[in-house]
Motif scaffolding. Structure first.
Motif, short mmCIF file in Angstrom:
data_model
loop_
_atom_site.label_atom_id
_atom_site.label_comp_id
_atom_site.label_asym_id
_atom_site.label_seq_id
_atom_site.Cartn_x
_atom_site.Cartn_y
_atom_site.Cartn_z
N HIS A 95 0.74 -1.24 0.00
CA HIS A 95 0.08 -0.04 0.16
C HIS A 95 1.00 1.35 -0.08
CE1 HIS A 95 -3.33 -2.63 1.30
NE2 HIS A 95 -2.62 -3.34 2.07
N GLU A 96 0.55 2.25 -0.90
CA GLU A 96 1.30 3.35 -0.92
C GLU A 96 0.59 4.65 -0.97
OE1 GLU A 96 5.06 3.42 -2.97
OE2 GLU A 96 4.25 1.86 -4.14
N GLY A 97 1.04 5.77 -0.46
CA GLY A 97 0.11 7.00 -0.54
C GLY A 97 1.21 8.00 -0.58
N LEU A 98 0.72 8.98 -1.67
CA LEU A 98 1.62 9.97 -1.66
C LEU A 98 0.60 11.49 -1.92
CD1 LEU A 98 4.32 11.39 -2.92
CD2 LEU A 98 3.66 10.93 -5.12
N ILE A 99 1.15 12.58 -1.30
CA ILE A 99 0.66 13.85 -1.25
C ILE A 99 1.78 15.04 -1.59
CG2 ILE A 99 0.75 14.15 1.18
CD1 ILE A 99 -2.07 15.77 1.08
N VAL A 100 1.36 15.73 -2.64
CA VAL A 100 2.35 16.73 -3.07
C VAL A 100 1.83 18.03 -3.22
CG1 VAL A 100 4.18 17.22 -4.85
CG2 VAL A 100 3.57 15.08 -4.39
N SER A 133 8.58 21.82 -4.95
CA SER A 133 7.53 21.24 -4.29
C SER A 133 7.67 20.33 -3.08
CB SER A 133 7.09 19.79 -5.48
OG SER A 133 6.90 20.21 -6.79
N ALA A 134 6.65 20.33 -2.28
CA ALA A 134 6.58 19.65 -0.88
C ALA A 134 5.66 18.55 -0.81
CB ALA A 134 6.38 20.74 0.27
N GLY A 135 6.13 17.49 -0.12
CA GLY A 135 4.99 16.32 -0.09
C GLY A 135 5.44 15.34 1.09
N ALA A 136 4.70 14.32 1.01
CA ALA A 136 4.85 13.16 2.06
C ALA A 136 4.50 11.93 1.29
CB ALA A 136 4.13 13.42 3.19
N ARG A 137 5.15 11.05 1.75
CA ARG A 137 5.18 9.44 1.09
C ARG A 137 4.94 8.45 2.51
NH1 ARG A 137 5.83 7.35 -3.96
NH2 ARG A 137 6.77 9.16 -4.76
N ALA A 138 4.03 7.53 2.22
CA ALA A 138 3.94 6.50 3.01
C ALA A 138 3.53 5.31 2.38
CB ALA A 138 2.84 6.87 4.28
N PRO A 163 8.35 12.86 4.92
CA PRO A 163 8.12 14.25 4.14
C PRO A 163 9.37 14.39 3.04
CG PRO A 163 8.83 14.68 6.23
CD PRO A 163 8.80 13.26 6.28
N ALA A 164 9.09 15.27 2.28
CA ALA A 164 10.13 15.23 1.17
C ALA A 164 10.04 16.64 0.57
CB ALA A 164 9.90 14.27 0.21
N GLY A 198 12.62 10.54 7.23
CA GLY A 198 11.38 9.61 7.69
C GLY A 198 11.87 8.79 8.74
N LEU A 199 10.68 7.98 8.95
CA LEU A 199 11.01 6.46 9.98
C LEU A 199 10.59 5.39 9.22
CD1 LEU A 199 9.28 7.65 13.32
CD2 LEU A 199 11.92 7.37 12.81
N ALA A 200 11.28 4.23 9.43
CA ALA A 200 10.87 2.89 8.76
C ALA A 200 10.89 1.65 9.94
CB ALA A 200 11.83 2.53 7.76
N SER A 201 9.62 1.22 10.11
CA SER A 201 9.42 0.26 11.12
C SER A 201 9.28 -1.30 10.36
CB SER A 201 8.28 0.61 11.97
OG SER A 201 7.79 -0.58 12.84
N PHE A 202 10.10 -2.15 11.04
CA PHE A 202 10.19 -3.52 10.38
C PHE A 202 9.80 -4.42 11.36
CE2 PHE A 202 13.36 -0.88 8.49
CZ PHE A 202 13.41 -0.95 7.19
N ASP A 203 8.80 -5.35 10.85
CA ASP A 203 8.56 -6.68 11.47
C ASP A 203 8.74 -7.81 10.34
OD1 ASP A 203 7.27 -8.71 13.12
OD2 ASP A 203 5.28 -7.78 13.26
#
Length: 445
Positions: free
Chosen positions: A244-249, A257-262, A280-281, A304-309
């Motif tokens: 699943h991916e989400g992007l807002i710019v 440009s400024a944005g964030a990706r998850a 954020p980017a 940003g942050l990355a969480s791994f399981d």
């Protein structure tokens, strides 16, 4: 709708004569001559405008162009042309394509330049897109073909729009510019001793304006393969991927440009039961974004942050972990009469340990060396030092052979080089589809 721009170059610099919006249908048809053969008019065929159409085959149907636009001579090399037509494209927010046709005069017409733009809708058929692109091509040729022997034989017709359409204003959009796409698929294959089944699906939603872009997507895939070995044992291999991916710019002007990706990822290949990333980017474009179809150089930085399981304990004896990471990306893309090139340099690193990093370099280019001789080059190389997810368990041989699991590595590389040379007649007008062609044909003896 077609939108055009004309530029004329002279001794006193460049003069733009403005923009013109054409909501009309124009037909330019030779009054004599067949659609299969170029118009000769009162002079020899050589007096027709010599055009080099610079467009990828997957975008332009060359046979269709030659049939429908027969009042010019098509040549195979820009060195033989009087007009170079470069076609570029980008995907629109609604899933269609925005094509730009750059008409660049050569020889005696050097310094003359026009630009036409055609925008297709996602729901348009292949024929509708092809017809619209052909219409834009015809319109752009008028200025250059008029002084040739084909000029007196052209018939220009105007189809008036319907009155209701002429008076209509922008209707309200019940979807508020949102565009959705859903896909699902399945694949089954089998023989007496082996079989496979795969299922996949995707969903996307996007909303794009000049000031804000939102892009959401999901993808899922499951695949299972069975093999009967010589010993009679049945080997079963499965894999699953869910992303699943989400992007807002936000647009901050013609260059910023400024944005964030998850993102959220589940993948057996990379030993990740659930990985969540958010960052954020900020991006800077050396050229205005409006010129992106022909040239662009961008710089992007994200933190940003990355969480791994993990599914299995890693080589670092971790079942779960969370780290801060940052990334820098420099990318460039050019589409010019001499060819095209695009590339990117990307570097990422975990902040808690700089030794855990990755550097990727990618480049692809097509360059016209001399008349008829092209160089095609594609390559990538990566320094890989961030594989914190690699399982400490031994990976079964069958998973290695089937590439079901990611192996530990320090580097990745790929290189492809090719040359193509074409010679012979400079003209490229005739279309004859009878009995196909030997090019690409496979023979069985």
């Amino acid at each position: 709708m077609l939108v055009g721009r004309r530029e004329t170059y002279g001794p006193h610099g460049r003069l733009r004569l403005g923009r013109m919006a054409l909501a009309v249908a124009v037909s330019l048809t030779p009054l004599s001559g067949s659609a299969q053969e170029p118009v000769s008019g009162s002079g020899p065929e050589d007096s027709l405008l010599r055009v080099f159409l610079d467009c990828e085959p997957r975008i332009c149907d060359f046979d269709h162009f030659r049939r429908e636009v027969s009042f010019v001579n098509y040549v195979r090399d820009p060195a033989d042309a009087e007009l170079h037509v470069l076609v570029t494209w980008q995907e629109t927010a609604a899933g269609g394509e925005a094509f730009e046709l750059y008409f660049m005069g050569l020889d005696e017409r050097a310094g003359q330049s026009d630009t036409l733009r055609f925008v297709s809708q996602e729901s348009d058929s292949v024929e509708e897109v092809r017809a619209g692109l052909t219409q834009a091509f015809k319109l752009g040729l008028v200025r250059y073909a008029a002084p040739t022997s084909a000029g007196p034989l052209l018939d220009i017709r105007y189809t008036a729009p319907a009155e209701a359409r002429q008076q209509a204003t922008a209707a309200s959009d019940p979807w508020n510019l949102w565009v959705f796409s859903v896909r699902a698929g399945a694949e089954l294959e089998g023989e007496s001793r082996q079989s496979s089944q795969a299922f996949d699906g995707s969903f996307s939603a996007s909303r794009t304006t000049e000031s804000l872009k939102i892009d959401l997507s999901s993808y899922a895939e499951f695949e299972e393969e069975e093999f009967e070995l010589n010993s009679g044992e049945v080997l079963v291999s499965t894999s699953r991927d869910l992303n699943h991916e989400g992007l807002i710019v936000w647009s901050l002007g013609p260059h910023w440009s400024a944005g964030a990706r998850a993102s959220a990822l589940t993948s057996t290949r990379v030993n990740q039961d659930l990985t969540i990333r958010a960052a954020p980017a900020l991006q800077y474009s050396l050229y205005p974004y409006a010129e992106s179809t022909r040239r662009q150089i961008t710089f992007l930085y994200s933190l940003g942050l990355a969480s791994f399981d993990y599914e299995e304990v890693t080589l670092f004896d971790k079942a779960k972990e969370t780290h801060a990471e940052h990334r820098l990306e420099v990318s460039a893309e050019f589409q010019q009469p001499w060819g095209e090139i695009n590339g990117a340099l990307e570097a990422s690193m975990f902040l808690h340990d700089p030794s855990l990093h990755r550097i990727d370099l990618f480049a692809r280019g097509e360059y016209r060396i001399v008349r008829g001789l092209n160089l095609d080059l594609t390559g990538s190389v990566a320094r890989v030092k961030d594989q914190i997810y690699v399982s400490r368990e031994n990976i079964p041989d069958e998973d290695i052979l089937l590439e079901r699991r990611q192996l530990g590595t320090d580097f990745v590389y790929e290189l492809e080089v090719g040359f193509s040379f074409t010679f012979g007649s400079v003209f490229n007008n005739v279309v004859n589809p009878r009995m196909g062609s030997n090019r690409g044909r496979r023979f069985f003896w």
